[in-house]
Scaffold this motif. Structure first.
Motif, mmCIF file in Angstrom:
data_model
loop_
_atom_site.group_PDB
_atom_site.id
_atom_site.type_symbol
_atom_site.label_atom_id
_atom_site.label_comp_id
_atom_site.label_asym_id
_atom_site.label_seq_id
_atom_site.Cartn_x
_atom_site.Cartn_y
_atom_site.Cartn_z
ATOM 1 N N LEU A 18 0.841 -1.200 0.000
ATOM 2 C CA LEU A 18 0.000 0.000 0.000
ATOM 3 C C LEU A 18 0.880 1.255 0.000
ATOM 4 N N VAL A 19 1.941 1.236 0.789
ATOM 5 C CA VAL A 19 2.848 2.383 0.826
ATOM 6 C C VAL A 19 3.544 2.557 -0.521
ATOM 7 N N MET A 20 3.931 1.422 -1.130
ATOM 8 C CA MET A 20 4.555 1.498 -2.460
ATOM 9 C C MET A 20 3.589 2.084 -3.476
ATOM 10 N N SER A 70 2.787 8.578 -8.524
ATOM 11 C CA SER A 70 3.513 9.647 -9.226
ATOM 12 C C SER A 70 3.736 9.294 -10.701
ATOM 13 N N LEU A 71 3.729 7.979 -10.995
ATOM 14 C CA LEU A 71 3.888 7.576 -12.400
ATOM 15 C C LEU A 71 2.741 8.089 -13.254
ATOM 16 N N LEU A 72 1.602 8.329 -12.628
ATOM 17 C CA LEU A 72 0.418 8.725 -13.387
ATOM 18 C C LEU A 72 0.569 10.117 -13.986
ATOM 19 N N ALA A 73 1.576 10.871 -13.511
ATOM 20 C CA ALA A 73 1.864 12.166 -14.133
ATOM 21 C C ALA A 73 2.126 11.968 -15.625
ATOM 22 N N MET A 74 2.715 10.827 -15.953
ATOM 23 C CA MET A 74 3.079 10.551 -17.340
ATOM 24 C C MET A 74 1.870 10.300 -18.227
ATOM 25 N N SER A 86 3.076 8.862 3.256
ATOM 26 C CA SER A 86 3.536 7.475 3.399
ATOM 27 C C SER A 86 3.987 7.149 4.826
ATOM 28 N N LEU A 87 4.552 8.135 5.529
ATOM 29 C CA LEU A 87 5.041 7.826 6.875
ATOM 30 C C LEU A 87 3.936 7.344 7.821
ATOM 31 N N PRO A 88 2.809 8.062 7.897
ATOM 32 C CA PRO A 88 1.754 7.558 8.796
ATOM 33 C C PRO A 88 1.301 6.153 8.405
ATOM 34 N N LEU A 89 1.252 5.911 7.104
ATOM 35 C CA LEU A 89 0.822 4.582 6.649
ATOM 36 C C LEU A 89 1.781 3.504 7.118
ATOM 37 N N SER A 90 3.091 3.746 6.969
ATOM 38 C CA SER A 90 4.012 2.683 7.386
ATOM 39 C C SER A 90 4.030 2.560 8.899
ATOM 40 N N GLN A 91 3.832 3.683 9.602
ATOM 41 C CA GLN A 91 3.707 3.605 11.058
ATOM 42 C C GLN A 91 2.534 2.707 11.434
ATOM 43 N N LEU A 92 1.399 2.983 10.787
ATOM 44 C CA LEU A 92 0.189 2.215 11.062
ATOM 45 C C LEU A 92 0.431 0.730 10.787
ATOM 46 N N GLY A 93 1.120 0.473 9.636
ATOM 47 C CA GLY A 93 1.444 -0.912 9.285
ATOM 48 C C GLY A 93 2.237 -1.591 10.393
ATOM 49 N N GLY A 94 3.218 -0.849 10.940
ATOM 50 C CA GLY A 94 4.038 -1.413 12.009
ATOM 51 C C GLY A 94 3.211 -1.749 13.236
#
Ligand SMILES: Nc1ncnc2c1ncn2[C@@H]1O[C@H](COP(=O)(O)OP(=O)(O)OP(=O)(O)O)[C@@H](O)[C@H]1O
Ligand SMILES: [Mg+2]
Lengths: 240, 231
Positions: free
Chosen positions: B166-168, B174-178, B213-221
């Motif tokens: 999910l974090v990835m 950002s690829l969708l900018a293309m 992304s940081l809150p998400l990975s925190q939550l994951g942990g």
């Protein structure tokens, strides 16, 4: 009620069961003994079709269960199994383990299933552990829950595959006690075990298996005191 | 070098916050579809139908062997052209176009679905075979055993890995900018080229991604630790 005729089972070219013939009547307790690798587990697993026999037939109340097709699940509901390593469902509490199958398979309402499960847990002496998870129980307690779980489907026959072999010695007694009680209530049981004391006390008939054959069978006092076959003698002298 | 973060914050940040909504939307919807796809693919891969299993195996190899960006381009540019071509061959004059965000969601569902299906598949295979046998012995069919006794522990054990994906995924938006989705990178790029506040703009962009992304990975942990404790 169960007639097994000329049963054979091969794994690839390894012959594990050869020409096994056994008849089990209602209420009978049959104990199977024999050295490791003799095919005892495979035999039990053929009876509820966890393994598919490669030859012979198994008649349950006259029907050949090898030709059941999809009805195999109905047959399995009538043949409970208790495993050496319990195999409780780890994400469910003890009582959920016991009430799950009747609820999902027989559409028993939750309340009723719960009451019944509690009674069964009481019977195996574990009603106080109803809301514990299996991981917090001792092996002996887990095995008794597994017995309650099997009983919840109200099976006609119970298969036990070395139910006490994975237990610390001091926990074996409680499990055997429950099994004795079941036998006393008239449950039809086929038990693979190394507990010779249990076999002597509880079995109506003892079967000695070796090399995939039934070498000898008879009432326990006969098998244990005056075995006829040399291999039975040799085995018994090692384990008794 | 003169930096003007005050100005950049004042003007770029509101625009980026507008993009955050799109990013979250695409992430959540894409991830939800990816999960469903992953589950279906994993089950299909393990099914007894050799053909289905082989077919899905090839699809997974195709998806894992090509870059996500190329897949997004393919869905955005090639698929509509193919559809129009087929329709034209059938005698319909058509001009099918796919919405860029939709293409992003489809792309993520397929790509992440394939990767996560392998996670689920190995989690399924890691469930003790005794669970299956206990279920069968009680009278459950193979199919019911899968749903009642195999998938619940398998999915549960996969949750920490899902969290990483999910974090990835949120970063991969950002690829969708293309393909012209007005997400964060595209907004920043436009802003930077108009104002020449390049350093400020991309720094702010990085910070916004971190805040996502940081809150998400925190939550994951936290979830991972909780799961371990109740196992
Ligand atoms: N799935 C299998 N595939 C191949 N061979 C198997 C399989 N299951 C059992 N066997 C073999 O069949 C033979 C009999 O095994 P089985 O487990 O029935 O013996 P057992 O009498 O129960 O032994 P134990 O007392 O050790 O449990 C063994 O040689 C074993 O290696
Ligand atoms: Mg065995």
């Amino acid at each position: 009620m169960l007639q097994i005729k000329n049963l054979s089972k091969c794994f690839e070219d390894l012959e594990v069961l050869r020409d096994v013939n056994v008849t089990v009547s209602q209420g009978e307790v049959v104990v199977i003994i024999g050295p490791s690798g003799s095919g005892k587990s495979t035999f039990l697993r053929c009876i509820n079709l966890l393994e598919t026999p490669t030859g012979g037939e198994i008649l349950y109340l006259g029907d050949n269960i090898l030709q059941l097709g999809k009805k195999v699940t109905d047959y399995r509901k009538q043949v409970g199994m208790v495993f050496q390593k319990f195999h409780l469902f780890p994400l469910m509490t003890t009582i959920e383990n016991v009430m799950y199958a009747p609820m999902k398979l027989n559409k028993v309402p939750a309340k009723e299933a719960k009451e019944q499960a509690l009674k069964l847990l009481e019977k195996v002496g574990l009603s106080h552990k109803a809301d514990s998870y299996p991981s917090s129980l001792s092996g002996g307690q887990q095995q008794r829950v597994a017995i309650a779980r099997a009983l919840a489907m109200k099976p006609e026959i119970l298969l036990f595959d070395e139910p006490t072999s994975a237990l610390d010695p001091e926990l074996v007694g409680d499990v055997l006690e429950v099994m004795k009680q079941l036998a006393g209530e008239g449950m039809t049981m086929i038990v693979v075990t190394h507990e010779m004391g249990f076999a002597k006390d509880v079995a109506d008939r003892v079967i000695f298996m070796d090399g995939g054959y039934i070498v000898e069978e008879g009432p326990p006092d006969e098998i244990f005191t005056q075995p006829k076959n040399e291999r039975t003698k040799a085995f018994l002298s090692r384990v008794l | 070098m003169e930096l003007n973060f005050t100005k950049a914050f004042g003007t770029l940040l509101p625009s980026l916050l507008g993009g955050v909504g799109i990013v979250i939307y695409i992430t959540l919807v894409g991830f939800a579809f990816a999960l469903v796809a992953a589950l279906l693919i994993a089950i299909g891969r393990l099914s007894k139908h050799k053909l289905l299993s082989r077919f899905l195996g090839i699809i997974i190899e195709l998806i894992r062997g090509t870059p996500l960006l190329v897949q997004l381009f393919y869905i955005y540019y090639v698929v509509p052209t193919l559809i129009n071509g087929v329709l034209a061959a059938l005698g319909y004059e058509a001009n099918v176009q796919l919405n860029a965000s939709t293409c992003g969601i489809i792309g993520f569902a397929v790509n992440y679905g394939c990767y996560m299906s392998e996670v689920i598949r190995s989690a399924i295979l890691a469930v003790d075979s005794g669970q299956r046998e206990a279920g069968l012995a009680l009278g459950f069919s193979e199919q019911k055993v899968l749903f009642h006794f195999i998938l619940p522990p398998a999915m549960r054990n996969s949750i920490p890995v899902f969290g990483n994906y999910l974090v990835m995924l949120i970063k991969d938006t950002s690829l969708l900018a293309m393909i012209s989705v007005q997400e964060l990178l595209l907004r920043t790029k436009t802003y930077a080229s108009q104002t020449f506040l390049t350093v400020e703009a991309y720094t702010i962009l990085a910070l916004v991604y971190l805040m996502l992304s940081l809150p998400l990975s925190q939550l994951g942990g936290i979830i991972e630790r909780k799961l371990k404790r109740t196992q």
